[in-house]
Design a protein around this motif. Structure first.
Motif, PDB file in Angstrom:
ATOM      1  N   TRP A  19       0.709  -1.012   0.061  1.00  0.00           N
ATOM      2  CA  TRP A  19      -0.206  -0.204   0.170  1.00  0.00           C
ATOM      3  C   TRP A  19       0.801   1.532  -0.149  1.00  0.00           C
ATOM      4  CZ3 TRP A  19      -0.161  -3.548   3.391  1.00  0.00           C
ATOM      5  CH2 TRP A  19       0.823  -3.401   5.249  1.00  0.00           C
ATOM      6  N   LEU A  20       1.750   1.221  -0.834  1.00  0.00           N
ATOM      7  CA  LEU A  20       2.669   2.625  -1.196  1.00  0.00           C
ATOM      8  C   LEU A  20       1.964   3.639  -1.615  1.00  0.00           C
ATOM      9  CD1 LEU A  20       6.183   3.083  -0.814  1.00  0.00           C
ATOM     10  CD2 LEU A  20       6.126   2.587  -2.647  1.00  0.00           C
ATOM     11  N   ASP A  21       0.799   3.451  -2.079  1.00  0.00           N
ATOM     12  CA  ASP A  21       0.325   4.807  -2.342  1.00  0.00           C
ATOM     13  C   ASP A  21      -0.252   5.698  -1.401  1.00  0.00           C
ATOM     14  OD1 ASP A  21      -1.429   2.386  -2.501  1.00  0.00           O
ATOM     15  OD2 ASP A  21      -3.081   3.603  -3.643  1.00  0.00           O
ATOM     16  N   GLN A  22      -0.411   4.529  -0.569  1.00  0.00           N
ATOM     17  CA  GLN A  22      -0.773   5.111   0.825  1.00  0.00           C
ATOM     18  C   GLN A  22      -0.277   6.592   1.603  1.00  0.00           C
ATOM     19  OE1 GLN A  22      -4.675   5.492   2.149  1.00  0.00           O
ATOM     20  NE2 GLN A  22      -4.774   4.411   0.180  1.00  0.00           N
ATOM     21  N   ALA A  23       1.206   6.370   1.434  1.00  0.00           N
ATOM     22  CA  ALA A  23       2.110   7.298   1.931  1.00  0.00           C
ATOM     23  C   ALA A  23       2.106   8.703   1.103  1.00  0.00           C
ATOM     24  CB  ALA A  23       3.359   6.812   1.987  1.00  0.00           C
ATOM     25  N   PRO A  24       2.740   9.570   1.661  1.00  0.00           N
ATOM     26  CA  PRO A  24       2.778  10.630   0.979  1.00  0.00           C
ATOM     27  C   PRO A  24       3.918  10.969  -0.400  1.00  0.00           C
ATOM     28  CG  PRO A  24       3.271  10.928   3.878  1.00  0.00           C
ATOM     29  CD  PRO A  24       3.431   9.385   3.713  1.00  0.00           C
ATOM     30  N   GLU A  25       4.000  11.386  -0.937  1.00  0.00           N
ATOM     31  CA  GLU A  25       5.309  11.146  -2.519  1.00  0.00           C
ATOM     32  C   GLU A  25       6.111  11.656  -1.419  1.00  0.00           C
ATOM     33  OE1 GLU A  25       3.975  14.179  -5.472  1.00  0.00           O
ATOM     34  OE2 GLU A  25       1.751  13.215  -5.937  1.00  0.00           O
ATOM     35  N   HIS A  26       6.152  12.246  -1.574  1.00  0.00           N
ATOM     36  CA  HIS A  26       8.213  12.306  -0.850  1.00  0.00           C
ATOM     37  C   HIS A  26       8.386  11.249  -0.337  1.00  0.00           C
ATOM     38  CE1 HIS A  26       6.739  13.494   2.992  1.00  0.00           C
ATOM     39  NE2 HIS A  26       7.860  13.355   3.777  1.00  0.00           N
ATOM     40  N   GLU A  27       8.130  10.273   0.957  1.00  0.00           N
ATOM     41  CA  GLU A  27       8.231   9.365   0.965  1.00  0.00           C
ATOM     42  C   GLU A  27       8.564   7.680  -0.340  1.00  0.00           C
ATOM     43  OE1 GLU A  27       6.167   7.720   4.446  1.00  0.00           O
ATOM     44  OE2 GLU A  27       6.104   8.746   5.624  1.00  0.00           O
ATOM     45  N   GLN A  28       7.600   7.964  -0.994  1.00  0.00           N
ATOM     46  CA  GLN A  28       6.927   7.478  -1.921  1.00  0.00           C
ATOM     47  C   GLN A  28       8.416   7.010  -2.979  1.00  0.00           C
ATOM     48  OE1 GLN A  28       3.466   6.759  -4.220  1.00  0.00           O
ATOM     49  NE2 GLN A  28       2.292   7.822  -2.805  1.00  0.00           N
ATOM     50  N   LYS A  29       9.028   8.131  -2.790  1.00  0.00           N
ATOM     51  CA  LYS A  29       9.487   8.764  -4.287  1.00  0.00           C
ATOM     52  C   LYS A  29      11.051   8.411  -3.174  1.00  0.00           C
ATOM     53  CE  LYS A  29      11.829  12.019  -6.871  1.00  0.00           C
ATOM     54  NZ  LYS A  29      13.055  12.776  -6.630  1.00  0.00           N
ATOM     55  N   SER A  30      11.581   8.588  -1.867  1.00  0.00           N
ATOM     56  CA  SER A  30      12.798   8.194  -1.243  1.00  0.00           C
ATOM     57  C   SER A  30      12.951   7.000  -1.121  1.00  0.00           C
ATOM     58  CB  SER A  30      12.288   8.616  -0.096  1.00  0.00           C
ATOM     59  OG  SER A  30      13.207   8.569   0.792  1.00  0.00           O
ATOM     60  N   LEU A  31      11.789   5.576  -0.881  1.00  0.00           N
ATOM     61  CA  LEU A  31      12.226   4.688  -0.681  1.00  0.00           C
ATOM     62  C   LEU A  31      11.914   4.073  -1.812  1.00  0.00           C
ATOM     63  CD1 LEU A  31       9.346   4.274   1.686  1.00  0.00           C
ATOM     64  CD2 LEU A  31      11.805   3.720   2.395  1.00  0.00           C
ATOM     65  N   THR A  32      11.152   4.452  -2.968  1.00  0.00           N
ATOM     66  CA  THR A  32      11.184   3.450  -3.948  1.00  0.00           C
ATOM     67  C   THR A  32      12.724   3.939  -4.977  1.00  0.00           C
ATOM     68  OG1 THR A  32       9.280   4.391  -4.746  1.00  0.00           O
ATOM     69  CG2 THR A  32      10.635   3.668  -6.458  1.00  0.00           C
ATOM     70  N   GLU A  33      13.179   4.531  -4.869  1.00  0.00           N
ATOM     71  CA  GLU A  33      14.104   5.301  -5.499  1.00  0.00           C
ATOM     72  C   GLU A  33      15.622   4.886  -4.515  1.00  0.00           C
ATOM     73  OE1 GLU A  33      13.680   9.455  -7.356  1.00  0.00           O
ATOM     74  OE2 GLU A  33      15.087   9.129  -6.021  1.00  0.00           O
ATOM     75  N   GLY A  34      15.448   4.750  -3.686  1.00  0.00           N
ATOM     76  CA  GLY A  34      16.033   4.236  -2.154  1.00  0.00           C
ATOM     77  C   GLY A  34      16.359   2.668  -2.352  1.00  0.00           C
ATOM     78  N   PHE A  35      15.511   1.664  -2.341  1.00  0.00           N
ATOM     79  CA  PHE A  35      15.417   0.408  -2.611  1.00  0.00           C
ATOM     80  C   PHE A  35      15.895   0.035  -3.720  1.00  0.00           C
ATOM     81  CE2 PHE A  35      13.446  -1.653   1.512  1.00  0.00           C
ATOM     82  CZ  PHE A  35      13.543  -0.516   2.135  1.00  0.00           C
ATOM     83  N   ASN A  36      15.345   0.707  -5.346  1.00  0.00           N
ATOM     84  CA  ASN A  36      15.824   0.502  -6.167  1.00  0.00           C
ATOM     85  C   ASN A  36      17.579   0.651  -5.936  1.00  0.00           C
ATOM     86  OD1 ASN A  36      13.471  -0.467  -7.190  1.00  0.00           O
ATOM     87  ND2 ASN A  36      13.072   1.845  -7.664  1.00  0.00           N
ATOM     88  N   ARG A  37      18.016   1.455  -5.458  1.00  0.00           N
ATOM     89  CA  ARG A  37      19.195   2.084  -5.158  1.00  0.00           C
ATOM     90  C   ARG A  37      20.088   0.615  -5.309  1.00  0.00           C
ATOM     91  NH1 ARG A  37      23.949   3.333  -7.569  1.00  0.00           N
ATOM     92  NH2 ARG A  37      25.586   4.044  -6.457  1.00  0.00           N
ATOM     93  N   LEU A  38      19.484   0.193  -3.963  1.00  0.00           N
ATOM     94  CA  LEU A  38      20.057  -0.656  -3.486  1.00  0.00           C
ATOM     95  C   LEU A  38      20.441  -1.989  -3.908  1.00  0.00           C
ATOM     96  CD1 LEU A  38      21.235  -1.628  -0.830  1.00  0.00           C
ATOM     97  CD2 LEU A  38      19.202  -2.432  -0.089  1.00  0.00           C
TER      98      LEU A  38
END
Lengths: 286, 103
Positions: A19-38
């Motif tokens: 349910w990532l779409d329920q998180a604020p946009e800045h959290e979605q962006k930070s976590l998606t980019e961060g985990f993809n980077r990892l």
């Protein structure tokens, strides 16, 4: 000798895929980019196998037959287990195991006195389904899953988990085939309280303190300061999953962790983040 | 109901452990839990808590905390389990707000 070429600690809470779409946009962006980077960093290290360490979530080891650790020895794994499928919102996947390596680890850990069992029929929930979706989206790197008891007393102490990581490193370097490239993945945390009164709460101060502590590259200090009591105070039912990161840290030595991302995500009901350790550079103290 | 107070041999814990692993048990759990409670030999107190979907009470009786949100999902479903979903709301009402019974 085989080598540990990459090590990471990361969250696996199901909201990241469920349910990532329920998180604020800045959290979605930070976590998606961060985990993809990892994932990019992990794959760039070209591991032949990932040795994962994560909470069993009382899914495979019953309350009356507990062990500190359980090494998964199958040649192939499938997930998510059916009841968890719509919850984690991850499509069914299959990933190769590495049974010969798993058996070496199981035997080596047992011989070193760790309370370790083995299973070839482990059910996977969010513990592997969430990390694998981001880190190896093609499910093309074999996995040796090591489930551990993080939430049923007596839980192995941080010191014991660190010693477990040290033993894992020793087995990799002395008993696994020459040239084998191993990635170590400790997953769980950060602060969350599934089953407790702080279900909709996150302990941001604890999480930031813990990440800063890992960035110092001083395992003795981590063990001195990050006590089980401190983890329990930051969320009784889940924060102690960070002993999986501490086990990974045992395989790392004195290298400082690098934090890729962190978000105190109330929407995902978990402090979410990931770190990695650069393994292919010598440490200052070696 | 801290993790330290869990009762390992509580019939409810054995039932929930198995329920998440077995389609025959988790499918239509909300309609079939009566049969399961009989099969696992739950006490009257445990049964009453399940009938009431009183997640807080289950914790007090010694159900492992990690199982408690899962009990809510067994009754209300686990898909799209955000903070306003039926299962998260039921858990919140019973445990976080402390109201106990949710049925």
């Amino acid at each position: 000798m085989a080598d540990i070429v990459f090590a990471t600690g990361l969250s696996h809470a199901p909201g990241l895929t469920g349910w990532l779409d329920q998180a604020p946009e800045h959290e979605q962006k930070s976590l998606t980019e961060g985990f993809n980077r990892l994932g990019e960093l992990l794959r760039a290290s070209k591991p032949d196998v990932i040795v994962g360490i994560a909470n069993d979530h009382v899914l495979n080891m019953p309350l009356d037959d507990l062990h500190d650790f359980c090494v998964g020895t199958a040649e192939s794994w499938s997930g998510p287990a059916e009841w968890f499928r719509d919850w984690v919102n991850v499509e069914p996947y299959t990933v190769r195991g590495a049974s010969a390596i798993a058996r070496k680890l199981f035997e080596g850990l047992g011989a070193r006195g760790f309370d370790t069992t083995s299973k070839s029929d482990l059910l996977f929930d969010d513990n592997w389904s969430v990390p694998l979706k981001y880190l190896t989206p093609d499910y093309d790197i074999p996995l040796v899953p090591i489930h551990m008891n993080c939430v049923v007393p007596p839980v192995p102490s941080p010191q014991h988990c660190y010693a477990f990581g040290l033993a894992l490193k020793e087995i990799v370097e002395t008993e696994l085939p020459d040239g084998l490239r191993v990635a170590v993945m400790g997953t769980g945390g950060l602060s969350h309280d599934p089953g407790g009164p702080r279900y909709f709460d996150v302990d941001e101060a604890f999480d930031r303190w813990f990440l800063a502590l890992l960035e110092q590259g001083d395992p003795e200090r981590v063990l001195r300061e990050c006590t089980m009591e401190k983890m329990v105070a930051a969320g009784d039912g889940g924060t102690s999953e960070l002993i999986a990161w501490i086990a990974a840290m045992g395989a790392v030595g004195t290298r400082p962790a690098k934090t890729i991302c962190y978000e105190p995500s109330v929407a995902l009901r978990c402090g979410m983040g990931c770190v990695y350790w650069e393994m292919e550079k010598e440490t200052a103290n070696v | 109901m801290p993790v330290a107070d869990v009762k390992r041999d509580l019939p409810s814990n054995r039932m929930i452990f198995d329920a998440r692993r077995d389609p025959a048990k988790y499918t239509n759990f909300a309609e079939n839990f009566e049969t399961l409670m009989e099969q696992y030999g739950l006490s009257e107190e445990e049964r009453q808590a399940f009938w009431d979907i009183d997640i807080k009470r289950l914790g007090e009786l010694g159900v492992h905390p990690y199982f408690l949100p899962q009990v809510s999902r067994l009754f209300h479903g686990g898909a799209y389990n955000h903070n306003n979903s039926p299962s998260a709301q039921a858990y919140g009402k019973s445990v976080v707000e402390g109201k106990g019974k949710t049925r």
